[in-house]
Scaffold this motif. Structure first.
Motif, PDB file in Angstrom:
ATOM      1  N   UNK A   1      42.031  61.313  39.533  1.00  0.00           N
ATOM      2  CA  UNK A   1      43.371  61.577  40.073  1.00  0.00           C
ATOM      3  C   UNK A   1      43.328  62.350  41.390  1.00  0.00           C
ATOM      4  N   UNK A   2      42.361  62.014  42.236  1.00  0.00           N
ATOM      5  CA  UNK A   2      42.191  62.685  43.528  1.00  0.00           C
ATOM      6  C   UNK A   2      43.415  62.477  44.413  1.00  0.00           C
ATOM      7  N   UNK A   3      44.000  63.554  44.917  1.00  0.00           N
ATOM      8  CA  UNK A   3      45.086  63.418  45.882  1.00  0.00           C
ATOM      9  C   UNK A   3      44.568  62.727  47.151  1.00  0.00           C
ATOM     10  N   UNK A   4      45.398  61.896  47.757  1.00  0.00           N
ATOM     11  CA  UNK A   4      44.994  61.211  48.984  1.00  0.00           C
ATOM     12  C   UNK A   4      46.225  60.893  49.816  1.00  0.00           C
ATOM     13  N   UNK A   5      45.944  60.457  51.048  1.00  0.00           N
ATOM     14  CA  UNK A   5      46.990  59.940  51.920  1.00  0.00           C
ATOM     15  C   UNK A   5      46.430  58.723  52.643  1.00  0.00           C
ATOM     16  N   UNK A   6      47.286  57.747  52.847  1.00  0.00           N
ATOM     17  CA  UNK A   6      46.912  56.527  53.554  1.00  0.00           C
ATOM     18  C   UNK A   6      47.970  56.284  54.630  1.00  0.00           C
ATOM     19  N   UNK A   7      47.501  56.086  55.853  1.00  0.00           N
ATOM     20  CA  UNK A   7      48.409  55.850  56.969  1.00  0.00           C
ATOM     21  C   UNK A   7      48.421  54.369  57.320  1.00  0.00           C
ATOM     22  N   UNK A   8      49.603  53.767  57.334  1.00  0.00           N
ATOM     23  CA  UNK A   8      49.722  52.447  57.944  1.00  0.00           C
ATOM     24  C   UNK A   8      50.550  52.636  59.220  1.00  0.00           C
ATOM     25  N   UNK A   9      50.890  51.563  59.870  1.00  0.00           N
ATOM     26  CA  UNK A   9      51.576  51.676  61.163  1.00  0.00           C
ATOM     27  C   UNK A   9      52.982  52.250  61.062  1.00  0.00           C
TER      28      UNK A   9
ATOM     29  N   UNK B   1      54.338  54.123  57.948  1.00  0.00           N
ATOM     30  CA  UNK B   1      54.527  55.334  57.152  1.00  0.00           C
ATOM     31  C   UNK B   1      53.214  55.746  56.500  1.00  0.00           C
ATOM     32  N   UNK B   2      53.272  56.849  55.803  1.00  0.00           N
ATOM     33  CA  UNK B   2      52.122  57.361  55.071  1.00  0.00           C
ATOM     34  C   UNK B   2      52.455  57.305  53.585  1.00  0.00           C
ATOM     35  N   UNK B   3      51.535  56.789  52.800  1.00  0.00           N
ATOM     36  CA  UNK B   3      51.703  56.755  51.359  1.00  0.00           C
ATOM     37  C   UNK B   3      50.550  57.525  50.747  1.00  0.00           C
ATOM     38  N   UNK B   4      50.725  57.956  49.517  1.00  0.00           N
ATOM     39  CA  UNK B   4      49.636  58.693  48.916  1.00  0.00           C
ATOM     40  C   UNK B   4      49.919  59.108  47.497  1.00  0.00           C
ATOM     41  N   UNK B   5      49.115  60.049  47.064  1.00  0.00           N
ATOM     42  CA  UNK B   5      49.160  60.543  45.699  1.00  0.00           C
ATOM     43  C   UNK B   5      48.853  62.034  45.743  1.00  0.00           C
ATOM     44  N   UNK B   6      49.602  62.827  44.999  1.00  0.00           N
ATOM     45  CA  UNK B   6      49.458  64.281  45.014  1.00  0.00           C
ATOM     46  C   UNK B   6      48.546  64.818  43.911  1.00  0.00           C
ATOM     47  N   UNK B   7      48.069  63.930  43.061  1.00  0.00           N
ATOM     48  CA  UNK B   7      47.352  64.353  41.862  1.00  0.00           C
ATOM     49  C   UNK B   7      48.230  64.172  40.641  1.00  0.00           C
ATOM     50  N   UNK B   8      49.544  64.104  40.895  1.00  0.00           N
ATOM     51  CA  UNK B   8      50.536  63.895  39.840  1.00  0.00           C
ATOM     52  C   UNK B   8      51.520  62.799  40.252  1.00  0.00           C
TER      53      UNK B   8
ATOM     54  N   UNK C   1      60.795  63.700  55.853  1.00  0.00           N
ATOM     55  CA  UNK C   1      61.011  63.405  54.437  1.00  0.00           C
ATOM     56  C   UNK C   1      61.018  61.920  54.131  1.00  0.00           C
ATOM     57  N   UNK C   2      60.473  61.631  52.992  1.00  0.00           N
ATOM     58  CA  UNK C   2      60.451  60.275  52.472  1.00  0.00           C
ATOM     59  C   UNK C   2      60.797  60.347  51.001  1.00  0.00           C
ATOM     60  N   UNK C   3      59.902  59.827  50.172  1.00  0.00           N
ATOM     61  CA  UNK C   3      60.146  59.805  48.730  1.00  0.00           C
ATOM     62  C   UNK C   3      58.915  60.301  47.984  1.00  0.00           C
TER      63      UNK C   3
END
Length: 120
Positions: A26-34, A36-43, A63-65
């Motif tokens: 459950x590693x937190x991560x971020x992924x950037x596309x052209x 927006x940024x999507x990711x996971x916080x660990x939860x 802010x996003x979601x």
């Protein structure tokens, strides 16, 4: 852009916290596309808008979601809270090798990420 970055460290009032101490599951991560940024916080999953100025090394998130799950693990909840708060404070970044480091307006380190190879 186009890279996945695993969160490796967060800054807190008590100093830097290594995220790897909680294991790779459950590693937190971020992924950037052209767009927006999507990711996971660990939860929770997240999607944020961002503005990038590569020549000035400026990066800001708007802010996003974010989903609203809760973990029973206090450490994971703490990392998530620090991670989300830091993203809102980000103004600058550096990339050195495979490390992405984010800074606030006072040039203080707030987050560090390790670049991960994308598997297709």
């Amino acid at each position: 852009v186009g890279s996945k970055w695993d969160l490796s460290a967060v800054n807190s009032e008590n100093g830097t916290i290594s995220v790897y101490e909680n294991g790779k599951e459950n590693m937190p991560f971020i992924y950037f596309d052209k767009e927006n940024a999507t990711g996971f916080t660990g939860v929770n999953s997240l999607q944020l808008n961002y503005t990038l100025d590569e020549s000035a090394h400026k990066l800001t998130f708007t802010p996003g979601a974010v989903t609203l799950s809760v973990s029973g693990d206090e450490n994971i909840n703490m990392i998530e809270a620090l991670y989300l708060a830091a993203l809102g404070q980000c103004t600058k970044y550096t990339i050195s090798g495979n490390t992405l480091t984010l800074y606030n307006a006072q040039d203080e380190f707030i987050l560090a990420f390790d670049k991960q190879p994308l598997v297709k």
